[in-house]
Motif scaffolding. Structure first.
Motif, PDB file in Angstrom:
ATOM      1  N   VAL A  37       4.620  -3.430   0.388  1.00 60.42           N
ATOM      2  CA  VAL A  37       5.818  -3.821  -0.345  1.00 60.42           C
ATOM      3  C   VAL A  37       5.407  -4.738  -1.497  1.00 60.42           C
ATOM      4  CG1 VAL A  37       8.013  -5.040  -0.215  1.00 60.42           C
ATOM      5  CG2 VAL A  37       7.252  -3.637   1.709  1.00 60.42           C
ATOM      6  N   LYS A  38       5.846  -4.411  -2.697  1.00 55.05           N
ATOM      7  CA  LYS A  38       5.450  -5.193  -3.874  1.00 55.05           C
ATOM      8  C   LYS A  38       6.237  -6.501  -3.949  1.00 55.05           C
ATOM      9  CE  LYS A  38       3.917  -1.446  -6.924  1.00 55.05           C
ATOM     10  NZ  LYS A  38       4.092  -0.844  -8.268  1.00 55.05           N
ATOM     11  N   ALA A  66      -0.835 -12.252   9.533  1.00 56.82           N
ATOM     12  CA  ALA A  66      -0.699 -12.532  10.964  1.00 56.82           C
ATOM     13  C   ALA A  66       0.532 -11.852  11.548  1.00 56.82           C
ATOM     14  CB  ALA A  66      -0.627 -14.038  11.198  1.00 56.82           C
ATOM     15  N   GLY A  67       1.583 -11.711  10.722  1.00 58.42           N
ATOM     16  CA  GLY A  67       2.801 -11.055  11.178  1.00 58.42           C
ATOM     17  C   GLY A  67       2.760  -9.544  11.078  1.00 58.42           C
ATOM     18  N   ARG A  68       1.617  -9.000  10.619  1.00 58.69           N
ATOM     19  CA  ARG A  68       1.404  -7.551  10.478  1.00 58.69           C
ATOM     20  C   ARG A  68       2.304  -6.925   9.421  1.00 58.69           C
ATOM     21  NH1 ARG A  68      -1.946  -9.707  13.291  1.00 58.69           N
ATOM     22  NH2 ARG A  68      -2.981  -8.769  15.087  1.00 58.69           N
ATOM     23  N   TYR A  69       2.616  -7.711   8.380  1.00 59.87           N
ATOM     24  CA  TYR A  69       3.369  -7.166   7.255  1.00 59.87           C
ATOM     25  C   TYR A  69       2.387  -6.704   6.183  1.00 59.87           C
ATOM     26  CZ  TYR A  69       7.689  -9.036   9.176  1.00 59.87           C
ATOM     27  OH  TYR A  69       8.767  -9.298   9.985  1.00 59.87           O
ATOM     28  N   LYS A  70       2.665  -5.550   5.617  1.00 59.89           N
ATOM     29  CA  LYS A  70       1.817  -5.003   4.571  1.00 59.89           C
ATOM     30  C   LYS A  70       2.483  -5.250   3.229  1.00 59.89           C
ATOM     31  CE  LYS A  70      -0.949  -0.895   3.493  1.00 59.89           C
ATOM     32  NZ  LYS A  70      -1.183   0.525   3.836  1.00 59.89           N
ATOM     33  N   VAL A  71       1.930  -6.203   2.484  1.00 58.90           N
ATOM     34  CA  VAL A  71       2.531  -6.649   1.231  1.00 58.90           C
ATOM     35  C   VAL A  71       1.513  -6.576   0.112  1.00 58.90           C
ATOM     36  CG1 VAL A  71       3.336  -8.725   0.026  1.00 58.90           C
ATOM     37  CG2 VAL A  71       4.335  -8.105   2.224  1.00 58.90           C
ATOM     38  N   GLY A 233       9.433  -5.430   4.140  1.00 58.29           N
ATOM     39  CA  GLY A 233       9.223  -4.266   4.989  1.00 58.29           C
ATOM     40  C   GLY A 233       9.305  -4.629   6.450  1.00 58.29           C
ATOM     41  N   ASN A 234       8.604  -3.869   7.264  1.00 60.30           N
ATOM     42  CA  ASN A 234       8.571  -4.093   8.701  1.00 60.30           C
ATOM     43  C   ASN A 234       7.130  -4.250   9.165  1.00 60.30           C
ATOM     44  OD1 ASN A 234      11.466  -3.701   9.222  1.00 60.30           O
ATOM     45  ND2 ASN A 234      11.050  -1.574   8.613  1.00 60.30           N
ATOM     46  N   PRO A 235       6.903  -5.011  10.236  1.00 64.40           N
ATOM     47  CA  PRO A 235       5.533  -5.144  10.744  1.00 64.40           C
ATOM     48  C   PRO A 235       4.960  -3.780  11.096  1.00 64.40           C
ATOM     49  CG  PRO A 235       6.998  -6.718  11.811  1.00 64.40           C
ATOM     50  CD  PRO A 235       7.870  -5.760  11.042  1.00 64.40           C
TER      51      PRO A 235
END
Length: 254
Positions: A37-38, A66-71, A233-235
């Protein structure tokens, strides 16, 4: 304020402010896209990370990871330590609200962020018209939301200064009403209270946060992002075992 009685008290913070005009470690972005996510960190030297390379972006990146978010941090500038996994940003040292406004539409067209983290106004406090800063901020928000109507825009109150606190407070006091007026107009704008999270003890030079202050900023941004579903987004996770459900266990993806 009796300025003639305390010339050094005024001069020292002003010298700290002048230092923001010389960016340290900043350069053109290297476009470290990972397909996430941009997110555009947008502001002045505090977004850039003056005194502490990467600033709040380091702690925020670590929380996202750590929260498993892809940013994917995006912007035309690039700086920060190796511990910051994505160095792109739009933190322009010494810039005012108007300077951001003069360039933001072009940046948004180029980067197309889904989420924007806006912390701006500190340099306006030193300017010739600090009382006009709220109106300039409102116009900037209008231009951002017009260019990127589906983006989630987080607008922060500015961090404390070691001086001119009444001017900072007056500016910050206007921001909730500005944000609410945009929300009432159907805009995706969210208020983030950054001022109350820091104290002058969290500043390295009376203007810019120290390492602990930037960590506090990262925590405020993190909580704000988590409060708006979909903003980051979501983890991501991966199931283990055979089939879609396998043995019923799940392992977080790295």
């Amino acid at each position: 304020m009796a300025r003639t009685r305390r010339p050094l008290a005024v001069l020292i913070p002003l010298l700290a402010f002048l230092a923001v005009l010389v960016p340290l470690g900043a350069g053109p972005a290297h476009a470290e896209s990972n397909g996430g996510v941009k997110v555009m960190p947008l502001g002045d030297s505090i977004t850039d990370g003056f005194n502490v390379p990467g600033g709040y972006r380091v702690g925020l990146w670590q929380k996202l990871t750590a929260g498993r978010y892809k940013v994917d941090f995006v912007g035309s500038l690039f700086n920060g330590p190796s511990g910051l996994g994505d160095h792109d940003h739009e933190g322009h040292s010494g810039w005012t609200i108007q300077q951001l406004d003069d360039n933001v539409v072009s940046w948004l067209r180029t980067q197309n962020p889904h989420t924007i983290l806006l912390h701006i106004g500190t340099n306006d406090i030193y300017g010739s018209d600090p009382a006009g800063a709220p109106a300039r901020l409102s116009t900037l928000i209008d231009h951002i939301t017009a260019q990127a109507p589906n983006a989630e825009l987080f607008v922060a109150t500015i961090t404390p200064l070691g001086f001119m606190d009444s001017t900072v407070r007056a500016y910050n006091a206007a921001i909730p009403g500005i944000v609410q007026s945009k929300v009432n107009a159907g805009k995706r704008v969210h208020l983030v209270d950054m001022y109350s999270a820091l104290t002058p003890a969290d500043l390295a030079d009376g203007v810019h946060p120290n390492a602990g202050g930037y960590d506090k900023m990262a925590d405020v941004w993190w909580r704000g992002l988590r409060s708006v579903p979909g903003s980051i987004g979501n983890p991501s996770f991966a199931t283990t075992g055979s089939g879609a459900h396998g043995n019923g266990s799940a392992a977080w993806a790295a």
